[in-house]
Design a protein around this motif. Structure first.
Motif, PDB file in Angstrom:
ATOM      1  N   PRO A 100       1.000  -1.282  -0.307  1.00  0.00           N
ATOM      2  CA  PRO A 100      -0.187   0.215  -0.171  1.00  0.00           C
ATOM      3  C   PRO A 100       0.583   1.616   0.174  1.00  0.00           C
ATOM      4  O   PRO A 100       0.782   1.999  -0.725  1.00  0.00           O
ATOM      5  CB  PRO A 100      -0.700  -0.733   1.353  1.00  0.00           C
ATOM      6  CG  PRO A 100      -0.356  -1.918   1.664  1.00  0.00           C
ATOM      7  CD  PRO A 100       0.684  -1.822   0.894  1.00  0.00           C
ATOM      8  N   ASP A 101       1.614   1.141   1.139  1.00  0.00           N
ATOM      9  CA  ASP A 101       2.755   2.130   0.372  1.00  0.00           C
ATOM     10  C   ASP A 101       3.326   2.844  -0.359  1.00  0.00           C
ATOM     11  O   ASP A 101       3.185   3.857  -0.653  1.00  0.00           O
ATOM     12  CB  ASP A 101       4.348   2.449   1.794  1.00  0.00           C
ATOM     13  CG  ASP A 101       3.637   2.189   3.243  1.00  0.00           C
ATOM     14  OD1 ASP A 101       2.188   2.698   3.225  1.00  0.00           O
ATOM     15  OD2 ASP A 101       3.579   2.063   4.245  1.00  0.00           O
ATOM     16  N   ALA A 102       3.746   1.669  -2.045  1.00  0.00           N
ATOM     17  CA  ALA A 102       4.776   2.197  -2.062  1.00  0.00           C
ATOM     18  C   ALA A 102       2.921   2.360  -3.330  1.00  0.00           C
ATOM     19  O   ALA A 102       3.221   3.507  -4.537  1.00  0.00           O
ATOM     20  CB  ALA A 102       4.982   0.586  -2.778  1.00  0.00           C
ATOM     21  N   SER A 105       2.492   5.724  -2.926  1.00  0.00           N
ATOM     22  CA  SER A 105       3.662   6.995  -3.798  1.00  0.00           C
ATOM     23  C   SER A 105       3.612   6.990  -4.648  1.00  0.00           C
ATOM     24  O   SER A 105       3.438   8.642  -4.866  1.00  0.00           O
ATOM     25  CB  SER A 105       4.264   6.739  -2.758  1.00  0.00           C
ATOM     26  OG  SER A 105       6.083   7.287  -3.016  1.00  0.00           O
ATOM     27  N   THR A 106       3.105   6.194  -5.450  1.00  0.00           N
ATOM     28  CA  THR A 106       3.240   6.322  -7.056  1.00  0.00           C
ATOM     29  C   THR A 106       1.907   6.852  -7.340  1.00  0.00           C
ATOM     30  O   THR A 106       2.139   8.040  -8.349  1.00  0.00           O
ATOM     31  CB  THR A 106       3.029   4.641  -7.544  1.00  0.00           C
ATOM     32  OG1 THR A 106       3.940   4.351  -6.822  1.00  0.00           O
ATOM     33  CG2 THR A 106       2.752   4.879  -9.138  1.00  0.00           C
ATOM     34  N   VAL A 150      -7.321   1.920  -5.437  1.00  0.00           N
ATOM     35  CA  VAL A 150      -7.952   3.493  -4.616  1.00  0.00           C
ATOM     36  C   VAL A 150      -9.502   3.886  -5.408  1.00  0.00           C
ATOM     37  O   VAL A 150     -10.064   3.747  -5.344  1.00  0.00           O
ATOM     38  CB  VAL A 150      -6.714   4.568  -6.338  1.00  0.00           C
ATOM     39  CG1 VAL A 150      -7.090   5.921  -5.598  1.00  0.00           C
ATOM     40  CG2 VAL A 150      -5.544   4.146  -6.219  1.00  0.00           C
ATOM     41  N   GLU A 151      -9.227   4.482  -3.590  1.00  0.00           N
ATOM     42  CA  GLU A 151     -11.099   5.122  -3.927  1.00  0.00           C
ATOM     43  C   GLU A 151     -11.031   7.046  -3.641  1.00  0.00           C
ATOM     44  O   GLU A 151     -10.263   7.200  -2.595  1.00  0.00           O
ATOM     45  CB  GLU A 151     -11.321   4.203  -2.750  1.00  0.00           C
ATOM     46  CG  GLU A 151     -13.031   4.697  -2.424  1.00  0.00           C
ATOM     47  CD  GLU A 151     -14.139   4.122  -1.451  1.00  0.00           C
ATOM     48  OE1 GLU A 151     -14.658   4.549  -0.806  1.00  0.00           O
ATOM     49  OE2 GLU A 151     -13.208   2.769  -0.480  1.00  0.00           O
ATOM     50  N   LYS A 194      -5.778   3.190   4.729  1.00  0.00           N
ATOM     51  CA  LYS A 194      -4.918   3.826   4.473  1.00  0.00           C
ATOM     52  C   LYS A 194      -4.587   5.300   3.917  1.00  0.00           C
ATOM     53  O   LYS A 194      -5.249   5.106   1.756  1.00  0.00           O
ATOM     54  CB  LYS A 194      -3.674   3.488   3.367  1.00  0.00           C
ATOM     55  CG  LYS A 194      -2.088   4.670   3.337  1.00  0.00           C
ATOM     56  CD  LYS A 194      -0.788   3.786   2.986  1.00  0.00           C
ATOM     57  CE  LYS A 194       0.156   4.386   2.585  1.00  0.00           C
ATOM     58  NZ  LYS A 194       0.279   4.729   4.600  1.00  0.00           N
ATOM     59  N   VAL A 195      -4.646   6.231   3.733  1.00  0.00           N
ATOM     60  CA  VAL A 195      -4.982   8.258   3.387  1.00  0.00           C
ATOM     61  C   VAL A 195      -3.725   8.469   2.516  1.00  0.00           C
ATOM     62  O   VAL A 195      -2.835   8.401   2.698  1.00  0.00           O
ATOM     63  CB  VAL A 195      -5.401   9.161   3.800  1.00  0.00           C
ATOM     64  CG1 VAL A 195      -5.370  10.379   3.393  1.00  0.00           C
ATOM     65  CG2 VAL A 195      -6.786   8.017   5.254  1.00  0.00           C
ATOM     66  N   VAL A 196      -4.256   8.392   1.108  1.00  0.00           N
ATOM     67  CA  VAL A 196      -3.472   8.920   0.487  1.00  0.00           C
ATOM     68  C   VAL A 196      -3.469   9.820   0.024  1.00  0.00           C
ATOM     69  O   VAL A 196      -1.911  11.195   0.206  1.00  0.00           O
ATOM     70  CB  VAL A 196      -3.927   8.416  -1.123  1.00  0.00           C
ATOM     71  CG1 VAL A 196      -2.755   8.632  -2.482  1.00  0.00           C
ATOM     72  CG2 VAL A 196      -3.232   6.606  -1.361  1.00  0.00           C
ATOM     73  N   ARG A 197      -4.046  10.686   0.314  1.00  0.00           N
ATOM     74  CA  ARG A 197      -4.212  12.713   0.245  1.00  0.00           C
ATOM     75  C   ARG A 197      -5.536  13.181   1.271  1.00  0.00           C
ATOM     76  O   ARG A 197      -6.926  12.516   0.414  1.00  0.00           O
ATOM     77  CB  ARG A 197      -4.896  12.761  -1.262  1.00  0.00           C
ATOM     78  CG  ARG A 197      -4.447  14.851  -1.187  1.00  0.00           C
ATOM     79  CD  ARG A 197      -4.512  14.838  -2.723  1.00  0.00           C
ATOM     80  NE  ARG A 197      -5.782  14.760  -3.269  1.00  0.00           N
ATOM     81  CZ  ARG A 197      -5.201  15.411  -4.096  1.00  0.00           C
ATOM     82  NH1 ARG A 197      -4.683  16.213  -5.094  1.00  0.00           N
ATOM     83  NH2 ARG A 197      -7.132  15.056  -5.190  1.00  0.00           N
TER      84      ARG A 197
END
Length: 205
Positions: A100-102, A105-106, A150-151, A194-197
């Motif tokens: 999830p981290d990788a 990040s992408t 991704v949601e 996990k929040v991406v943004r």
């Protein structure tokens, strides 16, 4: 001649004496051999019995030793099995944490592109082919993000959650309930939990 004739009886006596001594020696040697054989037989019988007992004792000792070796190897095997299982679980957890981290990040680097497409789609245009092309590219991009789990989130009327929303403005508006999103300035994105943004929002009341 007379002397020769006198010696003959003496020689005969000596020869007879030698023969008797040899015969006696042979008898004594034969008797000794027989005695040794008899003694050997008498000694062999208990020796055989002792050897069998020793063999049984040795076999029991070997069996016990083999059982000890087996128990030792079994313990090592079970220990290695437990260690491997722990290693496998730990590696799986690390992999699940890293993935999830990788991806996040992408994905984060592409979100600005998504924002630009959404802004472009808000403008009216007379060029239908251009609008269709923009819509197709945006749709393809969102499908790709969806495949990566991704949601997008944050809609007007959603309850404000500080863990995933970033409130940049507050207003008082009776048309909205307390602590509710009244406007979305920028959508938020997450992968699972996990929040991406974080979403940029306006919160009412």
């Amino acid at each position: 001649m007379e002397n020769d004739e006198a010696r003959k009886p003496e020689d005969a006596v000596e020869q007879e004496t030698l023969e008797q001594e040899e015969a006696s020696s042979e008898q004594e040697y034969t008797a000794a051999e027989e005695s040794e054989e008899a003694a050997g037989k008498d000694a062999e019988e208990p020796a055989d019995e002792k050897t069998d007992a020793e063999k049984l004792e040795q076999a029991q000792a070997d069996l016990k030793k083999m059982e000890e070796v087996y128990d030792s190897l079994l313990k090592k095997y079970l220990s290695l099995t437990v260690e491997y299982e722990n290693f496998r679980k730990r590696s799986q957890k690390e992999k699940e944490a890293v993935y999830p981290d990788a991806v996040a990040s992408t994905v984060e680097k592409f979100l600005q592109v998504v924002d630009n497409f959404e802004r472009a789609m808000e403008f009216e245009t007379q060029d239908k082919e251009y609008k269709k092309g923009v819509d197709l590219i945006y749709s393809s991009l969102m499908d790709t993000l969806s495949k990566l789990q991704v949601e997008a989130y944050a809609e007007v009327g959603d309850a404000f959650q500080p863990e995933i929303h970033n409130a940049v403005m507050h207003i008082e508006d009776e048309n909205f309930e307390e602590n509710v999103i009244s406007q979305v300035f920028q959508k938020g994105y997450k992968i699972g939990e996990k929040v991406v943004r974080h979403a940029l929002v306006q919160v009412a009341n």
